[in-house]
Design a protein around this motif. Structure first.
Motif, PDB file in Angstrom:
ATOM      1  N   ILE A  74       0.849  -1.188   0.000  1.00  0.00           N
ATOM      2  CA  ILE A  74       0.000   0.000   0.000  1.00  0.00           C
ATOM      3  C   ILE A  74       0.889   1.244   0.000  1.00  0.00           C
ATOM      4  CG2 ILE A  74      -1.794   1.292   1.220  1.00  0.00           C
ATOM      5  CD1 ILE A  74      -2.735  -1.374   0.095  1.00  0.00           C
ATOM      6  N   TYR A  76       0.550   5.167   0.444  1.00  0.00           N
ATOM      7  CA  TYR A  76      -0.395   6.179   0.921  1.00  0.00           C
ATOM      8  C   TYR A  76       0.327   7.518   0.985  1.00  0.00           C
ATOM      9  CZ  TYR A  76      -4.111   8.302   3.666  1.00  0.00           C
ATOM     10  OH  TYR A  76      -5.135   9.101   4.091  1.00  0.00           O
ATOM     11  N   ARG A  85      -5.272  13.309  -0.298  1.00  0.00           N
ATOM     12  CA  ARG A  85      -4.881  11.949   0.074  1.00  0.00           C
ATOM     13  C   ARG A  85      -4.932  11.072  -1.163  1.00  0.00           C
ATOM     14  NH1 ARG A  85      -7.521  14.339   4.030  1.00  0.00           N
ATOM     15  NH2 ARG A  85      -6.816  14.091   6.165  1.00  0.00           N
ATOM     16  N   LYS A  87      -4.337   6.898  -2.139  1.00  0.00           N
ATOM     17  CA  LYS A  87      -4.062   5.542  -1.683  1.00  0.00           C
ATOM     18  C   LYS A  87      -3.961   4.652  -2.909  1.00  0.00           C
ATOM     19  CE  LYS A  87      -5.674   1.901   1.354  1.00  0.00           C
ATOM     20  NZ  LYS A  87      -6.706   1.486   2.301  1.00  0.00           N
TER      21      LYS A  87
END
Length: 117
Positions: A74, A76, A85, A87
């Motif tokens: 992941i 981020y 943001r 992701k």
């Protein structure tokens, strides 16, 4: 125990006969044989051959077991106080290879049978 350090798919890894390794995706069918001639070091029961940059006459034979994808990573990204943001996920494409033998100067110094018994 005989082992070799090889360069394959942009990685340098230490390999031993009758063991499998996951490397970056290789071109090749499942159950096909590949010969790796980018051998950087060979250790044969304490007799070490170091290449400059590769060991002359050294070949590692391997079999492509299967193609797979690695674990998900992941990514981020966040910018504080900006409400931004992102992701993202990533899974690396891998190939699992089984090392069959390590040869130096045309003669096999380590094979599956010698490693198992």
């Amino acid at each position: 125990m005989a082992y070799a350090i090889i360069e394959i798919a942009g990685q340098q890894i230490r390999v031993e006969p009758s063991r499998f390794y996951d490397v970056n995706r290789l071109v090749g069918d499942v159950d096909s044989q590949i010969d790796i001639d980018r051998v950087l070091l060979v250790n044969n029961e304490g007799d070490i051959s170091v290449g400059a940059p590769v060991v002359e006459g050294a070949i590692v034979q391997a079999t492509v077991m299967r193609h797979l994808r690695g674990r998900k990573v992941i990514v981020y990204k966040m910018q504080p106080k900006k409400k931004t943001r992102k992701k993202r996920g990533h899974r690396q494409e891998l190939t699992r290879i089984m090392i069959d033998s390590i040869s130096l100067g045309g003669s096999a110094i380590a094979t599956k049978e010698q490693a198992n018994g």
